[in-house]
Design a protein around this motif. Sequence first.
Motif, PDB file in Angstrom:
ATOM      1  N   ARG A 258      -1.385   4.713   3.376  1.00  0.00           N
ATOM      2  CA  ARG A 258      -0.675   3.453   3.557  1.00  0.00           C
ATOM      3  C   ARG A 258      -0.455   3.198   5.047  1.00  0.00           C
ATOM      4  NH1 ARG A 258       4.640   3.962   4.845  1.00  0.00           N
ATOM      5  NH2 ARG A 258       5.608   6.009   4.567  1.00  0.00           N
ATOM      6  N   GLU A 259      -0.517   1.957   5.423  1.00  0.00           N
ATOM      7  CA  GLU A 259      -0.303   1.583   6.817  1.00  0.00           C
ATOM      8  C   GLU A 259       1.166   1.741   7.199  1.00  0.00           C
ATOM      9  OE1 GLU A 259      -0.267  -2.539   9.273  1.00  0.00           O
ATOM     10  OE2 GLU A 259      -2.110  -2.151   8.119  1.00  0.00           O
TER      11      GLU A 259
ATOM     12  N   ARG B 198      -8.156  -3.060   4.272  1.00  0.00           N
ATOM     13  CA  ARG B 198      -7.722  -2.879   5.644  1.00  0.00           C
ATOM     14  C   ARG B 198      -8.793  -2.277   6.539  1.00  0.00           C
ATOM     15  NH1 ARG B 198      -3.309  -5.926   6.255  1.00  0.00           N
ATOM     16  NH2 ARG B 198      -1.424  -5.092   5.260  1.00  0.00           N
TER      17      ARG B 198
ATOM     18  N   TYR C  56      -1.435   5.673   9.899  1.00  0.00           N
ATOM     19  CA  TYR C  56      -1.448   5.603   8.449  1.00  0.00           C
ATOM     20  C   TYR C  56      -0.831   6.882   7.899  1.00  0.00           C
ATOM     21  CZ  TYR C  56      -4.138   1.323   7.704  1.00  0.00           C
ATOM     22  OH  TYR C  56      -4.523   0.009   7.622  1.00  0.00           O
TER      23      TYR C  56
ATOM     24  N   ASP D  65      -8.611   7.846   2.858  1.00  0.00           N
ATOM     25  CA  ASP D  65      -9.146   6.649   3.502  1.00  0.00           C
ATOM     26  C   ASP D  65      -8.074   5.578   3.592  1.00  0.00           C
ATOM     27  OD1 ASP D  65     -12.160   7.010   3.942  1.00  0.00           O
ATOM     28  OD2 ASP D  65     -11.932   7.653   1.859  1.00  0.00           O
ATOM     29  N   VAL D  66      -8.249   4.653   4.516  1.00  0.00           N
ATOM     30  CA  VAL D  66      -7.384   3.483   4.553  1.00  0.00           C
ATOM     31  C   VAL D  66      -7.787   2.572   3.388  1.00  0.00           C
ATOM     32  CG1 VAL D  66      -7.231   3.676   7.065  1.00  0.00           C
ATOM     33  CG2 VAL D  66      -8.853   2.063   6.055  1.00  0.00           C
ATOM     34  N   PRO D  67      -6.900   1.697   2.932  1.00  0.00           N
ATOM     35  CA  PRO D  67      -7.268   0.775   1.847  1.00  0.00           C
ATOM     36  C   PRO D  67      -8.490  -0.043   2.235  1.00  0.00           C
ATOM     37  CG  PRO D  67      -4.901   0.705   2.262  1.00  0.00           C
ATOM     38  CD  PRO D  67      -5.498   1.513   3.367  1.00  0.00           C
ATOM     39  N   SER D  68      -9.362  -0.291   1.290  1.00  0.00           N
ATOM     40  CA  SER D  68     -10.599  -1.006   1.593  1.00  0.00           C
ATOM     41  C   SER D  68     -10.326  -2.382   2.188  1.00  0.00           C
ATOM     42  CB  SER D  68     -11.458  -1.133   0.336  1.00  0.00           C
ATOM     43  OG  SER D  68     -10.745  -1.802  -0.702  1.00  0.00           O
TER      44      SER D  68
ATOM     45  N   ASP E 296       0.856  -1.188   0.000  1.00  0.00           N
ATOM     46  CA  ASP E 296       0.000   0.000   0.000  1.00  0.00           C
ATOM     47  C   ASP E 296       0.886   1.230   0.000  1.00  0.00           C
ATOM     48  OD1 ASP E 296      -2.275  -1.605   0.177  1.00  0.00           O
ATOM     49  OD2 ASP E 296      -2.105  -1.693   2.362  1.00  0.00           O
ATOM     50  N   ARG E 297       0.765   2.092  -0.966  1.00  0.00           N
ATOM     51  CA  ARG E 297       1.702   3.193  -1.140  1.00  0.00           C
ATOM     52  C   ARG E 297       1.090   4.570  -1.033  1.00  0.00           C
ATOM     53  NH1 ARG E 297       6.057   0.697   0.323  1.00  0.00           N
ATOM     54  NH2 ARG E 297       6.579  -1.092  -0.989  1.00  0.00           N
TER      55      ARG E 297
ATOM     56  N   VAL F  14      -5.600   7.169  -0.987  1.00  0.00           N
ATOM     57  CA  VAL F  14      -5.587   5.952  -0.191  1.00  0.00           C
ATOM     58  C   VAL F  14      -4.309   5.967   0.644  1.00  0.00           C
ATOM     59  CG1 VAL F  14      -5.610   3.442  -0.192  1.00  0.00           C
ATOM     60  CG2 VAL F  14      -6.880   4.705  -1.949  1.00  0.00           C
TER      61      VAL F  14
ATOM     62  N   GLY G 288      -6.904   6.992  -5.173  1.00  0.00           N
ATOM     63  CA  GLY G 288      -7.911   5.972  -5.423  1.00  0.00           C
ATOM     64  C   GLY G 288      -8.905   6.436  -6.455  1.00  0.00           C
TER      65      GLY G 288
END
Length: 342
Positions: free
Chosen positions: A48-49, A295, A327, A290-293, A35-36, A46, A40
């Motif tokens: 990344r963690e 996640r 994040y 947002d965080v990746p879906s 996740d970079r 989006v 999105g």
Amino acid sequence: MRRRPTRHLTVLTAIGALMLAGCGTTPGERDDPDDRGASGAGGNVVAREVMRLTTEHEETGMTLLEGPVFDEDGHLLVVDVTAPADEPKVLRVDVRKKTSRPFFTDERGAYTSAQFSPYDGRLYLTDFANGDIVSLDSDGGDRRTFFGGEVDGTRMHPDDIAFDQDGNLYISDSGTYGQENPEGRVIRIDRTGDHAAVLADELASANGISFDADYDGLWFSELTENRISYLLLDGDGKVASRHTAIHVNGGTAQTDSIAVDADGNLYQGLHGRPGIVVYSASGELLTTVDVPSARAEGLTSATNVAITPGGTKAYMTVSGPAGGYLYAFDALAEGIRQSNGG
């Protein structure tokens, strides 16, 4: 159907368990796909963690990260609102090494924000549970109660904090939860702690608060009305005018903390969704983060964000049953004091 509690009620529920003894579980990281922080669908960001900082506390039944602020050494300090007695209530994070260590704890506080004073350089925390403002030295020691007691006959539930350039404090006082008779306030406390004044009242759970980029006025959010208002201030810190500035279409999510970047853009945190919405000072919705879906399951809030001072790397505090996380994403402009803590 079970209704999700609001942040205010969730915090109050957890506060009742804060005095129980016990130990927390060990934080760690989930398996990290690539996740970079890319854009999105629709140009939205989006994040990344970076790392997981906390897991749910057995004593309080939750974890809730807030108040990210960079210190002079570039470490990120984060508060855990619902940490039980003697568990870390402020964590110091090395975001490059992805490591953290305890910075401060005590037996009674429920701390909801953190920010360094430009006047004395100390770290100030808002104690939502006990109505106090406390300060610490740069090593997390020398705890002092800066302000406590009533303001105009009512004890505060201080949520977030902002400093003006002279070191005077501006506090969002959440008040007692409820829309029928809203009791939230914006309170100004002079830098000595000797004088406090109410700048706005009858607010629906006042939450986020931040100066604009030029220190002309204050943005503040109301959790249970999903709106952001603007207080124009005069040279003496008094209110010149006030108006509702932005209505946030949060759906089931609610407006939490606010940060402001060097271009004056507002980063509005959300409780009820692991994301933030970004507006221009003129009220234009610029983007969402947002965080990746993949996640998002088990993550229910993105309360606040800190942007690296003088840089554009932003870190948001994300929490839920899955734990408390950091994040990262690229902000729209450089970080300043108004996007570092509060």
